[in-house]
Design a protein around this motif. Structure first.
Motif, mmCIF file in Angstrom:
data_model
loop_
_atom_site.group_PDB
_atom_site.id
_atom_site.type_symbol
_atom_site.label_atom_id
_atom_site.label_comp_id
_atom_site.label_asym_id
_atom_site.label_seq_id
_atom_site.Cartn_x
_atom_site.Cartn_y
_atom_site.Cartn_z
ATOM 1 N N MET A 209 0.761 -1.209 0.126
ATOM 2 C CA MET A 209 0.098 0.024 -0.201
ATOM 3 C C MET A 209 0.784 1.391 0.126
ATOM 4 O O MET A 209 0.692 2.159 -0.653
ATOM 5 C CB MET A 209 -0.867 -0.029 1.148
ATOM 6 N N PHE A 210 2.107 1.300 0.685
ATOM 7 C CA PHE A 210 2.732 2.504 0.705
ATOM 8 C C PHE A 210 3.338 2.589 -0.490
ATOM 9 O O PHE A 210 3.698 3.906 -0.911
ATOM 10 C CB PHE A 210 3.943 2.366 1.922
ATOM 11 N N SER A 211 3.847 1.640 -1.251
ATOM 12 C CA SER A 211 4.447 1.601 -2.343
ATOM 13 C C SER A 211 3.667 2.574 -3.538
ATOM 14 O O SER A 211 3.935 3.083 -4.567
ATOM 15 C CB SER A 211 4.516 0.272 -3.072
ATOM 16 N N LEU A 212 2.182 2.662 -3.277
ATOM 17 C CA LEU A 212 1.379 3.264 -4.302
ATOM 18 C C LEU A 212 1.854 4.763 -4.011
ATOM 19 O O LEU A 212 1.850 5.744 -4.999
ATOM 20 C CB LEU A 212 -0.025 3.062 -3.878
ATOM 21 N N ARG A 213 2.012 5.380 -2.854
ATOM 22 C CA ARG A 213 2.481 6.523 -2.817
ATOM 23 C C ARG A 213 3.882 6.901 -3.154
ATOM 24 O O ARG A 213 3.993 7.752 -3.962
ATOM 25 C CB ARG A 213 2.377 6.965 -1.121
ATOM 26 N N ALA A 214 4.677 5.959 -2.958
ATOM 27 C CA ALA A 214 6.138 6.157 -3.592
ATOM 28 C C ALA A 214 6.120 5.976 -5.086
ATOM 29 O O ALA A 214 6.819 6.867 -5.652
ATOM 30 C CB ALA A 214 7.052 5.161 -2.989
ATOM 31 N N ASP A 215 5.180 5.243 -5.609
ATOM 32 C CA ASP A 215 5.265 5.122 -7.205
ATOM 33 C C ASP A 215 4.590 6.293 -7.490
ATOM 34 O O ASP A 215 4.996 6.745 -8.775
ATOM 35 C CB ASP A 215 4.641 4.059 -7.531
ATOM 36 N N GLY A 216 3.912 7.085 -7.153
ATOM 37 C CA GLY A 216 3.244 8.218 -7.590
ATOM 38 C C GLY A 216 4.528 9.291 -7.561
ATOM 39 O O GLY A 216 4.520 10.250 -8.307
ATOM 40 N N LEU A 217 4.959 9.327 -6.438
ATOM 41 C CA LEU A 217 6.118 10.677 -6.114
ATOM 42 C C LEU A 217 7.490 10.341 -7.156
ATOM 43 O O LEU A 217 8.068 11.360 -7.754
ATOM 44 C CB LEU A 217 6.636 10.617 -4.848
ATOM 45 N N LEU A 218 7.666 8.928 -7.300
ATOM 46 C CA LEU A 218 9.040 8.859 -7.984
ATOM 47 C C LEU A 218 8.650 8.427 -9.473
ATOM 48 O O LEU A 218 9.760 8.572 -10.214
ATOM 49 C CB LEU A 218 9.711 7.592 -7.486
ATOM 50 N N HIS A 219 7.543 7.917 -9.961
ATOM 51 C CA HIS A 219 7.238 7.228 -11.056
ATOM 52 C C HIS A 219 6.143 7.967 -12.096
ATOM 53 O O HIS A 219 5.801 7.394 -12.761
ATOM 54 C CB HIS A 219 7.452 5.696 -11.395
ATOM 55 N N GLY A 220 5.449 8.799 -11.150
ATOM 56 C CA GLY A 220 4.261 9.511 -11.610
ATOM 57 C C GLY A 220 3.030 8.665 -11.953
ATOM 58 O O GLY A 220 2.022 8.695 -12.831
#
Length: 298
Positions: A209-220
């Motif tokens: 679930m947290f990777s959703l936030r990180a993927d948004g910040l780092l990979h759009g």
């Protein structure tokens, strides 16, 4: 003025629905209201019902299911313990001031170990069985609190509740992920991939679930993909935990719309096809079954 033989009512926490019924099971009229149990004081239930059915004859029996029978409802309808027919023995009768108005409330079901309860879903299960005589298997009732019920020989043998809908609402609305999953967009490919991951590795749910936030910040990562992935992670974790219920069973999913469709899609991906039943249709069928039972025992 609609002239029913009786009135069927589904009274949940947030909404109230009613149907003017003929004795042959046909629906003469319907009405809805946002005056659910959760916003009513004990003295407000009868006025809320009368407002709903103001264009109908009221000196007829009312058969009601749902949270209206909870401890905070109009009258508490004690739970029947499983294993039990979905419409367990007994009913509660609400106190009314209106001449000729009688309100019968269907009890829910309880399971002592592991502890679990349901109200309203038992009526849908009864309606599904009335529409599918002799059916054995597992019924999934998606919602805020999704139920999985093992049904055999006309009885609910056991059941399990998952707060998947509640978790989706809380996580998407009140955590850091609210910045990632906003809107109504959807990505089916993202849902399928995340579901497979969740089924294979349910213990990684919190990290995924947290990777959703990180993927948004780092990979759009876009909101439609993130929203679909969050839904799939939660439903996948639920299916993994509920696998002993549905694996190798006949499966029925009760409900209409996108949520029920997601469960059917997720089950199909596991090689577990499910039949779908319309939630309103089985609710009415269950209330008809309850009405017939009351007539037989009165």
């Amino acid at each position: 003025m609609t002239d029913p033989d009786w009135i069927a009512v589904d009274w949940g926490t947030t909404h109230l629905r009613g149907w003017a019924m003929a004795d042959d099971g046909s629906v003469l009229a319907s009405a809805t209201s946002d005056r659910g149990m959760g916003q009513l004081a004990p003295s407000e239930f009868e006025p809320a019902l009368l407002d709903l059915i103001k264009d109908w004859r009221t000196d007829v029996p009312v058969i009601a299911c749902g949270m209206v029978g909870s401890r905070q409802g109009w009258v508490e309808a004690p739970y029947a313990a499983v294993p039990s027919p979905p419409l367990g023995a007994g009913r509660a009768v609400a106190m009314t001031q209106t001449p000729g108005l009688s309100v019968h409330v269907i009890p829910g079901l309880k399971q002592l170990d592991p502890a679990d309860v349901m109200r309203g879903e038992e009526t849908q299960i009864a309606g599904f069985l009335a529409m599918n005589p002799g059916w054995d298997g597992v019924l999934c009732l998606p919602g805020t609190h999704t139920k999985w019920a093992h049904v055999s020989a006309g009885e609910v043998v056991s059941f399990q509740t998952f707060m998947t809908g509640d978790l989706f609402a809380a996580i998407s609305g009140h955590t850091v992920l609210r910045h990632s999953v906003g809107g109504d967009g959807w990505d089916e490919g993202a849902f399928d991939a995340a579901l497979s991951d969740a089924m294979a590795h349910p213990a990684r749910l919190a990290a995924r679930m947290f990777s959703l936030r990180a993927d948004g910040l780092l990979h759009g990562l876009g909101a439609p993909e993130a929203r679909a992935r969050l839904s799939a992670l939660l439903i996948g974790a639920e299916l993994a935990a509920a696998r002993p219920y549905w694996l190798g069973q006949n499966i029925g999913v009760i409900g209409a719309g996108s949520l029920a469709a997601l469960y059917i899609r997720a089950l199909a991906a596991q090689g577990a096809p499910a039949v779908q039943a319309n939630g309103t249709a089985v609710t009415i069928a269950g209330l008809i079954a309850a009405r017939n039972r009351i007539k037989e025992t009165s």
